[in-house]
Each structure stands twice: as structure tokens, then as C-alpha cells.
Design a protein around this motif. Structure first.
Motif, PDB file in Angstrom:
ATOM      1  N   TYR A  46      13.448   3.269   9.339  1.00  0.00           N
ATOM      2  CA  TYR A  46      12.738   2.107   8.799  1.00  0.00           C
ATOM      3  C   TYR A  46      11.211   2.212   8.893  1.00  0.00           C
ATOM      4  CZ  TYR A  46      17.413   0.198   9.603  1.00  0.00           C
ATOM      5  OH  TYR A  46      18.757   0.001   9.620  1.00  0.00           O
ATOM      6  N   GLY A  47      10.704   2.790   9.985  1.00  0.00           N
ATOM      7  CA  GLY A  47       9.272   2.741  10.260  1.00  0.00           C
ATOM      8  C   GLY A  47       8.423   3.423   9.211  1.00  0.00           C
ATOM      9  N   ILE A  48       8.737   4.666   8.887  1.00  0.00           N
ATOM     10  CA  ILE A  48       7.913   5.405   7.934  1.00  0.00           C
ATOM     11  C   ILE A  48       8.027   4.852   6.513  1.00  0.00           C
ATOM     12  CG2 ILE A  48       7.602   7.657   6.835  1.00  0.00           C
ATOM     13  CD1 ILE A  48       8.036   8.925   9.546  1.00  0.00           C
ATOM     14  N   PRO A  49       9.225   4.501   6.021  1.00  0.00           N
ATOM     15  CA  PRO A  49       9.254   3.852   4.700  1.00  0.00           C
ATOM     16  C   PRO A  49       8.410   2.586   4.645  1.00  0.00           C
ATOM     17  CG  PRO A  49      11.450   4.603   5.292  1.00  0.00           C
ATOM     18  CD  PRO A  49      10.590   4.820   6.497  1.00  0.00           C
ATOM     19  N   LEU A  50       8.455   1.773   5.714  1.00  0.00           N
ATOM     20  CA  LEU A  50       7.632   0.568   5.744  1.00  0.00           C
ATOM     21  C   LEU A  50       6.151   0.921   5.787  1.00  0.00           C
ATOM     22  CD1 LEU A  50       7.290  -2.482   5.974  1.00  0.00           C
ATOM     23  CD2 LEU A  50       7.612  -2.265   8.459  1.00  0.00           C
ATOM     24  N   ALA A  51       5.790   1.927   6.573  1.00  0.00           N
ATOM     25  CA  ALA A  51       4.386   2.350   6.650  1.00  0.00           C
ATOM     26  C   ALA A  51       3.883   2.832   5.295  1.00  0.00           C
ATOM     27  CB  ALA A  51       4.236   3.451   7.695  1.00  0.00           C
ATOM     28  N   LEU A  52       4.721   3.512   4.538  1.00  0.00           N
ATOM     29  CA  LEU A  52       4.310   3.988   3.218  1.00  0.00           C
ATOM     30  C   LEU A  52       4.103   2.829   2.250  1.00  0.00           C
ATOM     31  CD1 LEU A  52       6.597   7.143   2.953  1.00  0.00           C
ATOM     32  CD2 LEU A  52       4.099   7.137   2.869  1.00  0.00           C
ATOM     33  N   VAL A  53       4.958   1.823   2.346  1.00  0.00           N
ATOM     34  CA  VAL A  53       4.764   0.639   1.505  1.00  0.00           C
ATOM     35  C   VAL A  53       3.444  -0.043   1.842  1.00  0.00           C
ATOM     36  CG1 VAL A  53       5.665  -1.663   0.979  1.00  0.00           C
ATOM     37  CG2 VAL A  53       7.227   0.275   1.121  1.00  0.00           C
ATOM     38  N   LEU A  54       3.153  -0.176   3.135  1.00  0.00           N
ATOM     39  CA  LEU A  54       1.884  -0.772   3.548  1.00  0.00           C
ATOM     40  C   LEU A  54       0.698   0.086   3.095  1.00  0.00           C
ATOM     41  CD1 LEU A  54       2.783  -1.952   7.169  1.00  0.00           C
ATOM     42  CD2 LEU A  54       2.627  -3.338   5.089  1.00  0.00           C
ATOM     43  N   LEU A  55       0.895   1.399   3.077  1.00  0.00           N
ATOM     44  CA  LEU A  55      -0.168   2.288   2.621  1.00  0.00           C
ATOM     45  C   LEU A  55      -0.433   2.095   1.128  1.00  0.00           C
ATOM     46  CD1 LEU A  55      -1.784   4.339   4.289  1.00  0.00           C
ATOM     47  CD2 LEU A  55      -0.322   6.138   3.375  1.00  0.00           C
ATOM     48  N   LEU A  84       6.629   8.686  -2.645  1.00  0.00           N
ATOM     49  CA  LEU A  84       5.571   7.715  -2.406  1.00  0.00           C
ATOM     50  C   LEU A  84       4.281   8.405  -1.967  1.00  0.00           C
ATOM     51  CD1 LEU A  84       7.496   4.829  -0.595  1.00  0.00           C
ATOM     52  CD2 LEU A  84       6.562   4.811  -2.911  1.00  0.00           C
ATOM     53  N   GLY A  85       4.409   9.427  -1.114  1.00  0.00           N
ATOM     54  CA  GLY A  85       3.222  10.138  -0.657  1.00  0.00           C
ATOM     55  C   GLY A  85       2.491  10.836  -1.784  1.00  0.00           C
ATOM     56  N   VAL A  86       3.229  11.535  -2.638  1.00  0.00           N
ATOM     57  CA  VAL A  86       2.596  12.237  -3.761  1.00  0.00           C
ATOM     58  C   VAL A  86       2.068  11.230  -4.781  1.00  0.00           C
ATOM     59  CG1 VAL A  86       2.985  13.872  -5.644  1.00  0.00           C
ATOM     60  CG2 VAL A  86       3.993  14.302  -3.399  1.00  0.00           C
ATOM     61  N   GLY A  87       2.813  10.134  -4.990  1.00  0.00           N
ATOM     62  CA  GLY A  87       2.320   9.096  -5.887  1.00  0.00           C
ATOM     63  C   GLY A  87       1.009   8.505  -5.403  1.00  0.00           C
ATOM     64  N   LEU A  88       0.889   8.307  -4.099  1.00  0.00           N
ATOM     65  CA  LEU A  88      -0.377   7.850  -3.529  1.00  0.00           C
ATOM     66  C   LEU A  88      -1.475   8.885  -3.736  1.00  0.00           C
ATOM     67  CD1 LEU A  88       0.757   6.204  -0.175  1.00  0.00           C
ATOM     68  CD2 LEU A  88      -0.609   5.102  -1.939  1.00  0.00           C
ATOM     69  N   PHE A  89      -1.128  10.160  -3.629  1.00  0.00           N
ATOM     70  CA  PHE A  89      -2.108  11.218  -3.815  1.00  0.00           C
ATOM     71  C   PHE A  89      -2.664  11.206  -5.229  1.00  0.00           C
ATOM     72  CE2 PHE A  89      -3.409  15.601  -4.713  1.00  0.00           C
ATOM     73  CZ  PHE A  89      -4.231  15.866  -3.629  1.00  0.00           C
ATOM     74  N   ALA A 105      -3.094   8.567  -6.990  1.00  0.00           N
ATOM     75  CA  ALA A 105      -3.996   7.420  -7.074  1.00  0.00           C
ATOM     76  C   ALA A 105      -5.239   7.592  -6.219  1.00  0.00           C
ATOM     77  CB  ALA A 105      -3.255   6.143  -6.671  1.00  0.00           C
ATOM     78  N   ASN A 106      -5.072   8.134  -5.020  1.00  0.00           N
ATOM     79  CA  ASN A 106      -6.188   8.279  -4.085  1.00  0.00           C
ATOM     80  C   ASN A 106      -5.871   9.466  -3.186  1.00  0.00           C
ATOM     81  OD1 ASN A 106      -7.697   7.919  -1.489  1.00  0.00           O
ATOM     82  ND2 ASN A 106      -8.440   6.071  -2.496  1.00  0.00           N
ATOM     83  N   ARG A 107      -6.648  10.532  -3.294  1.00  0.00           N
ATOM     84  CA  ARG A 107      -6.312  11.766  -2.585  1.00  0.00           C
ATOM     85  C   ARG A 107      -6.370  11.607  -1.071  1.00  0.00           C
ATOM     86  NH1 ARG A 107      -8.640  16.942  -6.027  1.00  0.00           N
ATOM     87  NH2 ARG A 107      -7.501  16.459  -7.956  1.00  0.00           N
ATOM     88  N   ARG A 108      -7.349  10.884  -0.575  1.00  0.00           N
ATOM     89  CA  ARG A 108      -7.476  10.737   0.878  1.00  0.00           C
ATOM     90  C   ARG A 108      -6.283   9.970   1.449  1.00  0.00           C
ATOM     91  NH1 ARG A 108     -13.127   8.647   3.069  1.00  0.00           N
ATOM     92  NH2 ARG A 108     -13.668  10.617   2.054  1.00  0.00           N
ATOM     93  N   ILE A 109      -5.953   8.836   0.852  1.00  0.00           N
ATOM     94  CA  ILE A 109      -4.806   8.061   1.321  1.00  0.00           C
ATOM     95  C   ILE A 109      -3.513   8.807   1.033  1.00  0.00           C
ATOM     96  CG2 ILE A 109      -3.556   5.888   1.044  1.00  0.00           C
ATOM     97  CD1 ILE A 109      -6.177   4.525   0.472  1.00  0.00           C
ATOM     98  N   GLY A 110      -3.479   9.552  -0.079  1.00  0.00           N
ATOM     99  CA  GLY A 110      -2.291  10.324  -0.413  1.00  0.00           C
ATOM    100  C   GLY A 110      -1.978  11.394   0.616  1.00  0.00           C
ATOM    101  N   LEU A 111      -3.005  12.012   1.178  1.00  0.00           N
ATOM    102  CA  LEU A 111      -2.775  13.012   2.224  1.00  0.00           C
ATOM    103  C   LEU A 111      -2.127  12.379   3.448  1.00  0.00           C
ATOM    104  CD1 LEU A 111      -6.040  15.161   2.016  1.00  0.00           C
ATOM    105  CD2 LEU A 111      -3.730  15.826   1.311  1.00  0.00           C
TER     106      LEU A 111
END
Length: 246
Positions: free
Chosen positions: A40-49, A138-143, A145-151
Motif C-alpha cells: 500500500y505505501g509505495i502506490p499511495l506515495a506515487l499518487v501523492l507524488l 506511474l514513475g515513468v509517466g511522472l518522468f 511530465a517532470n524529470r526531477r519528480i519522475g526520477l
């Protein structure tokens, strides 16, 4: 796909035992923390990210904000699409969970089929990992949109994969396959997806009611005007006017 389901002395199984052996050596609270983090923790953290990235994207200029918002919309859509692709893939491969093929594993997340019926074996398949697929998409999708947050998001996805092997519910190759699937769906389909989403986002941005979703409305602050300077002509002009009056 029988070769994928067999055990034997190979790197995949060796890594599984090495990583999962950490669960035997760690205290119980640590095992519970890793299990909850992976489940649960990491999926939730990615949503918050994603929400944090959206908050920052709204403060950009209009064109950049619309582009970032379209990419952020694509990230969860791609993750959902990757999970849909994985559903028939898991059934086609039919790889059993590692604890059903190998003895001596410390299983921290018994998963579906247990609950109140504790002790029953998990009935779903192992390849590829849904959690790893979702996290990396989600991580690559964030990358995008924003490379720093995506990393940061990609780093969390890697931790997610480790947690699933640590818990004894996936082989390392299940996790690697999930990473590959999530990344492929996001990057391969990003050009047509963004081409479709960008006009929609532009229409939302122009909307009086929904435009705040794309870009925060910054009110123009009027410049202060010195009335004394505005009303008093320069010295040279005053002299000229005085001469004319005389």
C-alpha cells in the motif's frame, strides 16, 4: 511457458532466496513494514507524488502548464492500461507464485485466497507483477511530465519491486517484466495519447469553471503610480510654459 515456471538452480531462483532470506533475519516489525510498504505505501506515495507534480505544474506559464497537465493525466491512464494488458498476459504465461514452487520461503503477503481462510495457497499467477507494473508506469509517466519528480517516482518503483521479492510473492523476473511492461505502455503510447489529450486539456484551460485544474489564475497587480510625478511636469517644461505665459 513451462520453462518459466520451473525452479532449478538458476539466477532468478537464487536471487529470490537471497532477497527473501533477509525477511528471516529481520525482526517481525521490519517484515510487516516492508509488506505494508510494498502493498500500500509505495502506490499511495506515487499518487501523492502525482498530486505534488500537478501542484507545481499549475504555476507554470500557460503552454507549459497545459503540456505538464496532459502528461500527468496520461500517467494514471497508462498505469491502468498496463494493468489491463497484464491481466491476459498473466493467464497466458500461467506462472505459479514462487512459494508454490519452492520450499523454505518466508511469505509476508499471503494475498488473495487467504483473509479469513488463513493458510490457503494464493490462487493467482506471478508473472508479471501488477505492483511493479503500476509503480513503474506511474514513475515513468511522472518522468514525462517532470524529470526531477519522475526520477523520484522511478526510484520508488524500484523499491516496490524489491519489496515484492522480499515478501516472497514474486520472482525477480516477475518484477523486471512489470517494469518493462509499465515503461513500454507509457513511452510507446505517449505520442498518440498526448496528441489526443493536449486539445482536451487546452479546452479545460480555457474553461471559466475548470481552468483552475490546469493553471492557477494569477491576478495582475497594477503598478503603483506616483501622482505627484504624474501631475507635475518636468522642470524644463515648467520653464517653457512660464515663458509663454509671460
Amino acid at each position: 511457458m513451462a520453462g518459466l515456471t520451473t525452479g532449478g538452480p538458476n539466477v532468478d531462483v537464487s536471487l529470490l532466496y537471497e532477497i527473501n532470506s533477509l525477511a528471516r533475519q529481520a525482526p517481525g516489525w521490519c517484515d510487516r513494514a516492508v509488506s505494508l510498504t510494498g502493498e500500500y505505501g509505495i502506490p499511495l506515495a506515487l499518487v501523492l507524488l502525482v498530486l505534488w507534480c500537478w501542484r507545481g505544474a499549475r504555476r507554470q506559464d500557460e503552454a507549459a502548464a497545459a503540456e505538464s497537465f496532459a502528461a500527468l493525466v496520461w500517467a494514471p491512464l497508462a498505469a491502468g492500461l498496463a494493468l489491463l494488458v497484464n491481466a491476459p498476459l498473466r493467464e497466458f504465461v500461467g506462472r505459479p507464485r514462487p512459494f508454490r514452487q519452492h520450499e523454505g520461503l518466508q511469505v509476508l503477503d499471503p494475498g488473495p485466497g487467504t483473509g479469513l481462510m488463513t493458510g490457503l495457497a494464493r490462487t493467482d499467477f506471478s508473472f508479471v507483477s501488477d505492483h511493479a507494473t503500476l509503480a513503474m508506469a506511474l514513475g515513468v509517466g511522472l518522468f514525462v511530465a517532470n524529470r526531477r519528480i519522475g526520477l523520484v517516482g522511478i526510484g520508488l518503483a524500484l523499491v516496490e519491486g524489491f519489496c515484492r521479492v522480499y515478501a516472497g510473492v514474486h520472482y525477480p523476473t516477475d518484477v523486471i517484466g512489470g517494469f518493462a511492461l509499465g515503461t513500454a505502455v507509457v513511452l510507446v503510447l505517449a505520442p498518440p495519447a498526448l496528441a489526443l489529450l493536449t486539445p482536451v486539456v487546452g479546452a479545460v484551460n480555457r474553461s471559466a469553471r475548470a481552468g483552475w485544474l490546469v493553471r492557477s489564475k494569477v491576478r495582475a497587480v497594477p503598478l503603483a503610480v506616483d501622482l505627484t510625478q504624474a501631475q507635475t511636469p518636468p522642470a524644463g517644461q515648467r520653464t517653457h510654459e512660464s515663458d509663454l505665459a509671460a
